[in-house]
Scaffold this motif. Structure first.
Motif, mmCIF file in Angstrom:
data_model
loop_
_atom_site.group_PDB
_atom_site.id
_atom_site.type_symbol
_atom_site.label_atom_id
_atom_site.label_comp_id
_atom_site.label_asym_id
_atom_site.label_seq_id
_atom_site.Cartn_x
_atom_site.Cartn_y
_atom_site.Cartn_z
ATOM 1 N N LEU A 1 48.861 39.454 50.933
ATOM 2 C CA LEU A 1 48.632 39.641 49.686
ATOM 3 C C LEU A 1 48.840 40.963 49.087
ATOM 4 C CD1 LEU A 1 46.406 37.029 50.436
ATOM 5 C CD2 LEU A 1 46.845 36.745 48.024
ATOM 6 N N GLY A 2 48.238 41.812 49.827
ATOM 7 C CA GLY A 2 48.382 43.316 49.235
ATOM 8 C C GLY A 2 49.818 43.744 48.858
ATOM 9 N N SER B 1 50.864 42.215 45.690
ATOM 10 C CA SER B 1 50.294 42.381 44.360
ATOM 11 C C SER B 1 50.650 43.529 43.640
ATOM 12 C CB SER B 1 48.548 42.623 44.752
ATOM 13 O OG SER B 1 48.485 43.893 45.557
ATOM 14 N N LEU B 2 51.203 44.564 44.292
ATOM 15 C CA LEU B 2 51.706 45.866 43.456
ATOM 16 C C LEU B 2 53.074 45.889 43.546
ATOM 17 C CD1 LEU B 2 48.930 48.491 43.896
ATOM 18 C CD2 LEU B 2 49.129 46.809 42.156
ATOM 19 N N ALA C 1 55.312 37.704 42.084
ATOM 20 C CA ALA C 1 53.932 37.223 41.425
ATOM 21 C C ALA C 1 53.967 35.680 42.012
ATOM 22 C CB ALA C 1 54.339 36.786 39.866
ATOM 23 N N TYR D 1 52.430 36.124 45.518
ATOM 24 C CA TYR D 1 51.042 36.313 45.676
ATOM 25 C C TYR D 1 50.238 35.156 45.137
ATOM 26 C CZ TYR D 1 46.530 38.701 44.701
ATOM 27 O OH TYR D 1 45.249 38.979 44.501
ATOM 28 N N ALA E 1 47.855 33.414 47.863
ATOM 29 C CA ALA E 1 46.436 32.975 47.355
ATOM 30 C C ALA E 1 45.844 31.733 47.373
ATOM 31 C CB ALA E 1 46.287 33.695 45.945
ATOM 32 N N TYR F 1 40.698 37.327 44.691
ATOM 33 C CA TYR F 1 41.913 37.538 44.408
ATOM 34 C C TYR F 1 42.244 37.809 43.096
ATOM 35 C CZ TYR F 1 42.618 35.697 49.284
ATOM 36 O OH TYR F 1 42.653 35.941 50.590
ATOM 37 N N PRO G 1 44.054 42.740 42.790
ATOM 38 C CA PRO G 1 45.061 43.406 42.363
ATOM 39 C C PRO G 1 44.715 44.769 41.476
ATOM 40 C CG PRO G 1 45.521 41.065 42.080
ATOM 41 C CD PRO G 1 44.175 41.318 42.261
ATOM 42 N N ILE H 1 44.066 43.828 51.542
ATOM 43 C CA ILE H 1 44.925 44.076 50.497
ATOM 44 C C ILE H 1 44.735 45.403 49.880
ATOM 45 C CG2 ILE H 1 44.833 43.105 47.981
ATOM 46 C CD1 ILE H 1 43.355 40.635 48.764
ATOM 47 N N ALA I 1 48.364 47.747 50.041
ATOM 48 C CA ALA I 1 49.014 47.811 48.838
ATOM 49 C C ALA I 1 49.451 49.504 48.619
ATOM 50 C CB ALA I 1 48.267 47.578 47.551
#
Length: 674
Positions: A167-168, A171-172, A392, A395, A399, A422, A426, A478, A482
């Motif tokens: 997820l990390g 996220s960015l 997006a 993620y 999630a 979650y 971010p 996460i 990131a």
């Protein structure tokens, strides 16, 4: 959506002046992203990832200090691929050229893999759930419930990492342009790694890299052989061998002041800045030299005498909570500082963009070679950007899977709490990544503690400990991944590597880490007595994180007399020392210790601080004799010693599993007098 180019992208130009009045232009060919990710690169990455996972677990379960192996990963990747190519060439096979882009991909993949050993929680918040940590704190300790136990298991740990670790990265990823191009964050470690990898692929740099590899191999062999030699004298029990050599006499040895001939921590002293090693040594002197002997003398008054040495109602309570107060004070100060610096920097950039529109036009009109090179770097970087819709969607999908899965692994962490985690993750990942870009300081453990305190306090005493620790592991993964991704984007930007190849190598390295990390941890868990306060693998982080979870879920703790006052004093002291470091001139602040580093020996012991101090003294003398050699080879020597000692863990663990004990116990005691 742009069409992908299948031909190598022509980018870098170098002007060769023949007659002083002009020159020929030599172009460097940059391979497409698919050619940057190779089978040989992934094989080398998996091997190096496993090696660094073992080393990282060893460090996590002992001192908890883990240096950056980015440079070592790049150097060893360069060595092993060239070795691979040399062997295949001699066998008559045709090979693809080894580029700096492929070297960067290998480094990225290795860092992503061992990053899960460092920040996956296996030696901290996840290990804090186990039965041994529960027993060390005490079954009768308020808030320490038997229901809040979950022992490590290979299956659930691999599954947990797979559902949270990616997820990390998503996220960015859409903010890579903002962080790298618009904000022009430096990411010092990523920049240094990129410059090093670039130098490997020049004639002069390749020659130096070859010497560094030979140096690393030499000291890796020395570290491995010495650790093997030490094993023969380590006997059965915890008081045999060189690890307990009373270097400064038996009295100081009882206070853990001795040199234990550890290649790992001598290597630490060589690779860490002098102020870090000196801060650790100062922390050992304050705690084991003065504070603990003073508190021990108050037994019977401040706390009941005759308690077990590991009872949290006695001296151990002071050790853990005062160390925790120092860590929290340092972490809180730096968190506020980095958020302030990041906000101020972003505000200043907004002001400049709104008030100075002509500046951008002036830059656009420039025709210097430096600007042309930067524009081409930007073009390479933007060509293979990760689409926002893809990041997006990834993620949200990950999630959703995680929200459905984590409550099955940890029933007390309800689905809506995972959802809340979650939603805020971010934002925390952005703060950490932006701060790391400005200051080179990534603090996933601090953000993990934020998640721990929020979730544990929301759940309360009925399951709050396990829920808080699980939330901490989620945040750790996460936030750290990131920041690593952004740092690797910076490395790729400088080495002309595709953003897409960086992202794919992060995904592949993370997938490797989800399997290799738990497997290498399981090697330690099966072979050694993890968490034993009298053994080499004390896992101090597990105790600290469980105590934090108890504090957050209960709201209050039963502490020994004056423990709370001492904790408050050290917490405020950490804030004041950090403030002094920032407020005083550089010539003064360079001698002010770092509270976070000082806190490490408070629970663990003074012996590794002695080892680190020996390492930093060696480095200091080396720099005075030949600074250039020290700069070129100290990292290789340190990495070799650390890796050699870490690799010995594998045969040592196998011998332990097979029930083969060291044949000799070398023991030191006072002379027998008549």
């Amino acid at each position: 959506m742009s069409t992908e180019k299948t031909e190598p992208f022509i980018f870098h130009q170098e002007i060769i002046d023949d007659d002083g009045g002009g020159g020929l232009v030599e172009w460097e060919r940059v391979p497409p992203w698919k050619d940057q990710v190779t089978i040989r690169g992934l094989v080398v990455s998996a091997f190096l990832g496993a090696m660094f996972c073992i080393v990282t677990h060893k460090l996590s379960l002992t001192s908890g200090m883990i240096p950056s192996f980015n440079v070592s990963a790049g150097l060893l990747g360069f060595f092993f691929v060239n070795l691979w190519n040399g062997v295949l060439t001699k066998l008559g096979f045709q090979i693809l050229p080894f580029t700096k882009q492929e070297n960067t991909v290998i480094q990225t993949c290795v860092v992503a893999c061992y990053g899960l050993a460092a920040n996956g929680g296996s030696a901290s918040c996840l290990l804090a759930m186990d039965e041994r940590t529960y027993n060390l704190i005490g079954a009768d300790y308020p808030g320490n419930r038997a229901e809040d136990i979950k022992n490590p298991g290979l299956g659930w740990m691999i599954g947990f990492l797979f559902v949270v670790s990616f997820l990390g990265l998503f996220s960015l990823a859409p903010l890579s342009k903002v962080m790298i191009l618009d904000s022009k964050l430096t990411y010092p470690s990523g920049t240094a790694t990129a410059m090093l990898i670039t130098s490997f692929h020049t004639d002069t740099g390749a020659e130096l890299a070859g010497k560094q590899v030979r140096c690393l191999g030499k000291y890796l062999s020395i570290g491995f052989v010495w650790s093997c030699f030490k094993w023969f004298f380590s006997g059965i029990g915890d008081s045999c061998g060189f690890d307990h050599f009373p270097t400064f006499g038996l009295n100081l040895s009882k206070k853990t002041f001795y040199f234990d001939f550890s290649p790992t921590y001598v290597g630490f002293g060589l690779i860490c800045p002098h102020i870090v090693s000196c801060s650790v040594f100062l922390g050992a002197i304050i705690s084991w030299g003065f504070l603990w002997p003073f508190i021990s003398a108050q037994a019977g008054d401040w706390y009941p005498s005759g308690l077990d040495s590991n009872n949290f109602k006695g001296l151990d309570g002071y050790k853990v909570f005062i160390a925790t107060a120092l860590i929290l004070g340092d972490g809180l100060y730096n968190l506020i500082k980095i958020i302030y610096i990041s906000a101020k920097e972003m505000f200043n950039k907004c002001i400049k963009h709104s008030k100075l529109p002509i500046a951008n036009e002036a830059i656009d009109d420039m025709t210097s070679s430096g600007l042309a090179e930067q524009r081409k770097r930007d073009e390479i970087f933007l060509k293979d950007r990760i689409p926002t819709w893809f990041a997006a969607s990834g993620y949200v999908a990950l999630a959703a899977i995680s929200i459905a899965t984590i409550p099955i692994i940890f029933p007390s962490l309800k689905w809506y709490l995972v959802l809340v985690s979650y939603i805020i993750a971010p934002a925390l990942a952005f703060c950490n990544s932006y701060g790391a870009g400005l200051t080179d300081c990534s603090m996933p453990a601090t953000y993990g503690k934020i998640g721990l305190f929020i979730i544990a306090s929301l759940v309360g005493s009925d399951g709050g400990v396990l829920a808080g620790l699980a939330a901490c592991a989620v945040m750790l993964s996460i936030v750290s991944s990131a920041a690593d991704l952004m740092q690797d984007f910076k490395t790729g930007y400088i080495t002309l590597s595709s953003a897409k190849s960086m992202f794919v190598s992060q995904l592949l390295g993370t997938a490797m880490g989800c399997v290799i990390g738990p497997l290498t941890f399981w090697l330690f868990w099966t072979a050694f007595d993890i968490g034993s306060p009298d053994g080499p693998y004390k896992a101090p982080g597990a105790l600290i994180f469980r105590e934090m979870a108890i504090l957050a879920s209960q709201g209050t703790l039963e502490l020994p007399k004056y423990c709370l006052e001492l904790c408050c004093g050290f917490f405020v002291g950490a804030l004041v020392v950090n403030l002094l470091r920032d407020a005083t001139p550089r010539k003064v602040s360079q001698f002010i210790p770092i509270p976070m580093a000082m806190a490490i020996p408070f629970y663990f012991g003074a012996f590794f601080a002695v080892d680190m101090f020996v390492g930093t003294v060696i480095l200091y003398i080396w720099e005075r004799i030949n600074r250039k050699d020290a700069e070129d080879y100290s990292g290789a020597v340190a990495s070799g010693l650390i890796s050699g000692d870490g690799i010995w863990t594998i045969p040592s663990a196998i011998l332990s599993i097979l029930g083969i004990n060291p044949p000799i116990c070398m023991y030191f005691g006072p002379s027998v007098t008549s």
